[in-house]
Scaffold this active site. Structure first.
Site, PDB file in Angstrom:
ATOM      1  N   HIS A  74       0.838  -1.184   0.000  1.00 30.88           N
ATOM      2  CA  HIS A  74       0.000   0.000   0.000  1.00 30.88           C
ATOM      3  C   HIS A  74       0.883   1.248   0.000  1.00 30.88           C
ATOM      4  O   HIS A  74       2.047   1.199   0.418  1.00 30.88           O
ATOM      5  CB  HIS A  74      -0.918  -0.002   1.215  1.00 30.88           C
ATOM      6  CG  HIS A  74      -1.996  -1.034   1.131  1.00 30.88           C
ATOM      7  ND1 HIS A  74      -3.036  -1.086   2.036  1.00 30.88           N
ATOM      8  CD2 HIS A  74      -2.219  -2.039   0.254  1.00 30.88           C
ATOM      9  CE1 HIS A  74      -3.839  -2.078   1.709  1.00 30.88           C
ATOM     10  NE2 HIS A  74      -3.359  -2.682   0.637  1.00 30.88           N
ATOM     11  N   GLU A  76       0.863   3.882   1.870  1.00 31.64           N
ATOM     12  CA  GLU A  76       1.316   4.266   3.202  1.00 31.64           C
ATOM     13  C   GLU A  76       2.514   3.429   3.637  1.00 31.64           C
ATOM     14  O   GLU A  76       3.488   3.956   4.176  1.00 31.64           O
ATOM     15  CB  GLU A  76       0.197   4.084   4.246  1.00 31.64           C
ATOM     16  CG  GLU A  76      -1.101   4.741   3.914  1.00 31.64           C
ATOM     17  CD  GLU A  76      -2.092   3.840   3.192  1.00 31.64           C
ATOM     18  OE1 GLU A  76      -3.277   3.855   3.564  1.00 31.64           O
ATOM     19  OE2 GLU A  76      -1.683   3.125   2.254  1.00 31.64           O
ATOM     20  N   CYS A 102      -6.010   1.238   5.627  1.00 28.42           N
ATOM     21  CA  CYS A 102      -6.546  -0.048   6.072  1.00 28.42           C
ATOM     22  C   CYS A 102      -6.011  -0.339   7.478  1.00 28.42           C
ATOM     23  O   CYS A 102      -5.180   0.408   8.013  1.00 28.42           O
ATOM     24  CB  CYS A 102      -6.143  -1.155   5.097  1.00 28.42           C
ATOM     25  SG  CYS A 102      -4.377  -1.572   5.153  1.00 28.42           S
TER      26      CYS A 102
END
Length: 146
Positions: A74, A76, A102
């Site tokens: 992801h 992040e 998430c």
């Protein structure tokens, strides 16, 4: 009156960095969803990331059925691991990300000492945001359409 001005300045900065994260998302090779992230501390971008495959992997994020491969990182996670390899510290930083984090990324955000998360698009699950709230991390959703 000055407090209002400072809040407005911060909102404008948040909007700008979020727009930059949106542009950065365009670097992703993922077809289903492109996500971008910027880590900012003291008005300096200290890291960036977008969703994609780990270094050395082919830049294919989805299988023939359009399902995302489980090893895709992801945005992040890419930004946080990238700052870990630098001389910068994410402690006290703000994460600008195009989609709300998430659960797994929220754990990384907490452990990295990030204090604010600014995003504009809601991820399909809310458990990541719920965890960040439990950790007293400031969550700000900005609608870039207006």
């Amino acid at each position: 009156m000055e407090l209002k001005t400072n809040e407005n300045k911060q909102f404008l900065l948040d909007q700008r960095y979020l727009k930059m994260a949106s542009v950065w998302a365009q670097n992703s090779y993922c077809k289903r969803r492109q996500v971008g992230a910027l880590l900012v501390k003291d008005k300096m971008i200290i890291s960036d990331g977008y969703n994609g495959t780990p270094s050395g992997f082919e830049n294919n994020c989805e299988d023939e059925n359009n399902r995302t491969f489980p090893y895709v990182l992801h945005a992040e996670a890419n930004a946080i691991t990238k700052v870990a390899k630098s001389n910068n510290s994410s402690d006290g930083a703000t994460l600008y990300v195009t989609s709300s984090p998430c659960l797994e990324c929220s754990k990384l955000i907490i452990q990295a000492g990030i204090r604010r998360v600014v995003f504009y698009d809601n991820y399909r699950l809310e458990d990541g945001i719920d965890l960040l709230k439990k950790a007293n991390i400031e969550i700000i959703r900005i609608d870039l359409e207006n």
